[in-house]
Design a protein around this motif. Structure first.
Motif, PDB file in Angstrom:
ATOM      1  N   ALA A 127       0.805  -1.240  -0.002  1.00  0.00           N
ATOM      2  CA  ALA A 127      -0.086  -0.200  -0.098  1.00  0.00           C
ATOM      3  C   ALA A 127       0.867   1.301   0.022  1.00  0.00           C
ATOM      4  O   ALA A 127       1.943   1.201   0.543  1.00  0.00           O
ATOM      5  N   TYR A 128       0.449   2.103  -0.837  1.00  0.00           N
ATOM      6  CA  TYR A 128       0.931   3.513  -0.773  1.00  0.00           C
ATOM      7  C   TYR A 128       2.474   3.482  -1.096  1.00  0.00           C
ATOM      8  O   TYR A 128       3.362   4.247  -0.315  1.00  0.00           O
ATOM      9  N   GLY A 129       2.776   2.571  -2.107  1.00  0.00           N
ATOM     10  CA  GLY A 129       4.405   2.788  -2.470  1.00  0.00           C
ATOM     11  C   GLY A 129       5.110   1.809  -1.930  1.00  0.00           C
ATOM     12  O   GLY A 129       6.524   1.689  -2.257  1.00  0.00           O
ATOM     13  N   VAL A 130       4.474   0.918  -1.091  1.00  0.00           N
ATOM     14  CA  VAL A 130       5.586   0.140  -0.243  1.00  0.00           C
ATOM     15  C   VAL A 130       4.924  -1.258  -0.296  1.00  0.00           C
ATOM     16  O   VAL A 130       3.763  -1.379  -0.177  1.00  0.00           O
ATOM     17  N   GLU A 131       5.841  -2.268  -0.490  1.00  0.00           N
ATOM     18  CA  GLU A 131       5.553  -3.665  -0.361  1.00  0.00           C
ATOM     19  C   GLU A 131       6.269  -4.528   0.673  1.00  0.00           C
ATOM     20  O   GLU A 131       7.439  -4.085   0.700  1.00  0.00           O
ATOM     21  N   ILE A 132       5.879  -5.564   1.185  1.00  0.00           N
ATOM     22  CA  ILE A 132       6.542  -6.161   2.334  1.00  0.00           C
ATOM     23  C   ILE A 132       7.808  -6.926   1.621  1.00  0.00           C
ATOM     24  O   ILE A 132       8.902  -6.771   2.705  1.00  0.00           O
ATOM     25  N   LYS A 133       8.062  -7.061   0.560  1.00  0.00           N
ATOM     26  CA  LYS A 133       9.122  -7.629  -0.001  1.00  0.00           C
ATOM     27  C   LYS A 133      10.316  -6.586   0.324  1.00  0.00           C
ATOM     28  O   LYS A 133      11.644  -7.201   0.390  1.00  0.00           O
ATOM     29  N   GLU A 134      10.131  -5.349   0.459  1.00  0.00           N
ATOM     30  CA  GLU A 134      11.144  -4.380   0.725  1.00  0.00           C
ATOM     31  C   GLU A 134      11.847  -4.256   2.047  1.00  0.00           C
ATOM     32  O   GLU A 134      12.926  -3.969   2.370  1.00  0.00           O
ATOM     33  N   VAL A 135      11.028  -4.941   3.028  1.00  0.00           N
ATOM     34  CA  VAL A 135      11.691  -5.158   4.384  1.00  0.00           C
ATOM     35  C   VAL A 135      11.471  -6.782   4.873  1.00  0.00           C
ATOM     36  O   VAL A 135      11.879  -7.073   6.058  1.00  0.00           O
ATOM     37  N   PHE A 136      11.397  -7.573   3.973  1.00  0.00           N
ATOM     38  CA  PHE A 136      11.309  -8.925   4.247  1.00  0.00           C
ATOM     39  C   PHE A 136      12.795  -9.362   4.554  1.00  0.00           C
ATOM     40  O   PHE A 136      13.822  -9.247   3.403  1.00  0.00           O
ATOM     41  N   GLN A 137      13.130 -10.313   5.517  1.00  0.00           N
ATOM     42  CA  GLN A 137      14.344 -10.922   5.561  1.00  0.00           C
ATOM     43  C   GLN A 137      14.198 -12.466   5.354  1.00  0.00           C
ATOM     44  O   GLN A 137      15.009 -12.900   4.318  1.00  0.00           O
ATOM     45  N   ASP A 138      13.527 -13.066   6.020  1.00  0.00           N
ATOM     46  CA  ASP A 138      13.438 -14.716   5.616  1.00  0.00           C
ATOM     47  C   ASP A 138      12.073 -14.978   6.784  1.00  0.00           C
ATOM     48  O   ASP A 138      11.437 -14.137   7.407  1.00  0.00           O
ATOM     49  N   LEU A 139      11.594 -16.186   6.335  1.00  0.00           N
ATOM     50  CA  LEU A 139      10.480 -16.780   7.278  1.00  0.00           C
ATOM     51  C   LEU A 139      10.775 -18.224   7.284  1.00  0.00           C
ATOM     52  O   LEU A 139      11.333 -18.781   6.708  1.00  0.00           O
ATOM     53  N   GLU A 140      10.255 -18.822   8.240  1.00  0.00           N
ATOM     54  CA  GLU A 140      10.099 -20.224   8.725  1.00  0.00           C
ATOM     55  C   GLU A 140       8.527 -20.789   8.433  1.00  0.00           C
ATOM     56  O   GLU A 140       7.702 -20.158   8.953  1.00  0.00           O
ATOM     57  N   ALA A 175       2.403 -23.802   6.488  1.00  0.00           N
ATOM     58  CA  ALA A 175       1.929 -23.278   7.371  1.00  0.00           C
ATOM     59  C   ALA A 175       3.008 -22.213   7.923  1.00  0.00           C
ATOM     60  O   ALA A 175       4.225 -22.683   8.337  1.00  0.00           O
ATOM     61  N   ILE A 176       2.887 -20.740   7.611  1.00  0.00           N
ATOM     62  CA  ILE A 176       4.174 -19.939   7.866  1.00  0.00           C
ATOM     63  C   ILE A 176       3.995 -19.637   9.532  1.00  0.00           C
ATOM     64  O   ILE A 176       2.822 -19.349   9.911  1.00  0.00           O
ATOM     65  N   LEU A 177       5.227 -19.816  10.325  1.00  0.00           N
ATOM     66  CA  LEU A 177       5.108 -19.793  11.688  1.00  0.00           C
ATOM     67  C   LEU A 177       5.509 -18.455  11.944  1.00  0.00           C
ATOM     68  O   LEU A 177       5.193 -17.853  12.983  1.00  0.00           O
ATOM     69  N   HIS A 178       6.768 -18.140  11.583  1.00  0.00           N
ATOM     70  CA  HIS A 178       7.484 -16.711  11.791  1.00  0.00           C
ATOM     71  C   HIS A 178       7.836 -16.149  10.396  1.00  0.00           C
ATOM     72  O   HIS A 178       8.422 -16.745   9.771  1.00  0.00           O
ATOM     73  N   VAL A 179       7.917 -14.734  10.519  1.00  0.00           N
ATOM     74  CA  VAL A 179       8.385 -13.849   9.594  1.00  0.00           C
ATOM     75  C   VAL A 179       9.408 -12.891  10.225  1.00  0.00           C
ATOM     76  O   VAL A 179       9.085 -12.284  11.169  1.00  0.00           O
ATOM     77  N   THR A 180      10.657 -12.756   9.728  1.00  0.00           N
ATOM     78  CA  THR A 180      11.701 -11.818  10.206  1.00  0.00           C
ATOM     79  C   THR A 180      11.790 -10.724   8.964  1.00  0.00           C
ATOM     80  O   THR A 180      11.959 -10.878   7.871  1.00  0.00           O
ATOM     81  N   PHE A 181      11.789  -9.500   9.765  1.00  0.00           N
ATOM     82  CA  PHE A 181      11.788  -8.383   8.855  1.00  0.00           C
ATOM     83  C   PHE A 181      12.974  -7.496   9.172  1.00  0.00           C
ATOM     84  O   PHE A 181      13.543  -7.259  10.325  1.00  0.00           O
ATOM     85  N   ARG A 182      13.288  -6.632   8.056  1.00  0.00           N
ATOM     86  CA  ARG A 182      14.648  -6.124   8.267  1.00  0.00           C
ATOM     87  C   ARG A 182      14.268  -4.552   8.144  1.00  0.00           C
ATOM     88  O   ARG A 182      13.798  -3.865   7.056  1.00  0.00           O
ATOM     89  N   LEU A 183      14.447  -3.822   9.585  1.00  0.00           N
ATOM     90  CA  LEU A 183      13.728  -2.565   9.468  1.00  0.00           C
ATOM     91  C   LEU A 183      15.073  -1.515   9.728  1.00  0.00           C
ATOM     92  O   LEU A 183      15.766  -1.856  10.419  1.00  0.00           O
TER      93      LEU A 183
END
Ligand code: FAD
Ligand code: EPU
Length: 350
Positions: A127-140, A175-183
């Motif tokens: 939304a509003y020019g940002v997608e989560i791929k820009e802050v996504f690190q990895d997921l389990e 089933a995605i359990l955890h998501v790690t974001f890079r902020l």
């Protein structure tokens, strides 16, 4: 271990559709999920978050697994970034608020998107020019058939516009359990969406801050989009269609006011499913196309098209999922007939 049976999913989906789950259970970590699955009745398994991007067109003849994996924790830091690992069952907006309270930048433009953190990479929410791929690190993610836990990096996820590997190759498998974001510790503000700047001015915000941007986004969204607590909906029902430059030129000649913008393929080069976009591809506004076909404010029984936003289909009370689906079929047909454009649903049809 017992499983709840014949549970109404009405409180568990923002469309407010009254479909039944044959079996229903919640889980709070991988071990609990593993234990559940070892005792689960044979048949389909369906992972549910906040139910804000599904349309239930029938009862679910299987086991609905509601993800309640919680926790928000900073697991690493370097000079520029904090890496925050979040349980998939956390409410997305609660995570956004956590970031703002801790001066971490990157998700403020994604304020107030409904649903849980676990679905955010499924859809590559934006939304509003940002997608989560820009802050996504990895997921389990937990493999539902063999119980192994796999880690997915940015490239593994093949993020595209409201798209990822979890909607395609691995549909229904994890089933995605955890998501790690890079902020970012030093925020880089993205106010390129005109509406945000305009709203900041109206708010009299003297300087940019994470909270000011978040507040602006919240104000825009609240004015534009219906609140699912008041009227059932799942946000944009269709994706904004992407067309070639030749198709765009033809449409623009015939309909000069057609809103469109470059499909921004450069952001994806080499890493996502949108990497294949042809140069010059244009994204059209689905809301405009639908409104031009005369659907805005349309109602049939309890199914309808929202009066303020033609891209949002709504349930005024007791619509069945199939009625909303049938309406979406008619909309697709009319947009194709008038503009020759084939649109796609954004909401997951169950
Ligand atoms: P659900 O609806 O529960 O699930 C969606 C899909 O993901 C299903 O296929 C489900 O099986 C799967 N899934 C969910 N959790 C997991 C998991 N842990 N592991 C594996 N699979 C899982 N979206 C945007 O991108 N941008 C917006 O601006 C936006 N605005 C919205 C506004 C409104 C008013 C509403 C109602 C919705 C909006 N949405 C928007 C859509 C929606 O909020 C997002 O897609 C959100 O990420 C869905 O989260 P959820 O937890 O509700 O997912
Ligand atoms: N428009 C109309 N008539 C309408 C609605 C919209 O003509 O009834 C036109 C207007 O020209 C307007 C333009 O469409 O300027 C764009 O509308 P809006 O700003 O509301 O954005 P959108 O393209 O409809 C997309 C996302 C939203 C996201 C917003 C803001 C998709 C499918 N939708 O909507 O995401 O919040 O941009 O970035 O990409 C969602 O995914 O559920 C969702 C709400």
């Amino acid at each position: 271990m017992t499983f709840a049976q014949n549970i109404s999913l009405r409180p568990y989906n923002t469309f407010g559709i009254d479909a039944l789950a044959r079996y229903f259970a919640t889980f709070s970590d991988g071990a609990a999920l593993s234990a559940l699955l070892s005792k689960a009745p044979a048949g389909a398994k369906f992972v549910l978050g906040g139910g804000s991007n599904v349309l239930l067109t029938k009862d679910i003849d299987g086991l609905v697994l509601k993800n309640e994996v919680m926790g928000i924790e900073t697991v690493a830091e370097d000079e520029d970034y904090a890496y925050v690992r979040v349980g998939a069952g956390e409410i997305w907006h609660r995570f956004v608020q956590h970031c703002i309270n801790h001066d971490l930048g990157g998700v403020e433009n994604l304020s107030l998107i409904p649903g849980c953190v676990g679905a955010s990479p499924m859809q590559n929410i934006g939304a509003y020019g940002v997608e989560i791929k820009e802050v996504f690190q990895d997921l389990e993610a937990f493999h539902l058939s063999d119980g192994t836990i796999e880690r997915f990096s940015l490239n593994d996820c093949a993020f595209g516009y409201r798209d990822s590997v979890f909607k395609n190759k691995y549909k229904g498998q994890f089933a995605i359990l955890h998501v790690t974001f890079r902020l970012r510790k030093q925020p880089v503000y993205n106010v390129s969406y005109g509406a945000i700047e305009h709203e900041l001015e109206r708010m009299g915000a003297r300087e940019l801050s994470l909270r000011a941007v978040s507040d602006a986004v919240i104000r825009i969204r609240t004015a534009k989009l219906p609140d699912p607590k008041v009227i059932g909906n799942a946000g944009s029902f269709f994706k904004n269609p992407i067309v070639s430059s030749a198709v765009y030129e033809r449409l623009h000649t015939e309909f000069p006011s057609l809103p469109a913008y470059p499909a921004a393929q450069e952001a994806y080069v080499g890493s996502g499913s949108d990497a294949d976009l042809a140069p010059g591809a244009m994204k059209l506004s689905a809301g405009w196309l639908i409104e031009q076909c005369g659907w805005k404010g349309y109602r049939t029984g309890d199914a309808g098209v929202h009066e303020r936003h033609a891209l949002v289909l709504v349930n005024y009370g007791h619509a069945r999922g199939q009625e909303i689906y049938d309406l979406s079929e008619e909309i697709l047909r009319s947009v194709k007939a008038k503009f020759g454009v084939v649109m796609e649903r954004e909401v997951n049809i169950i």
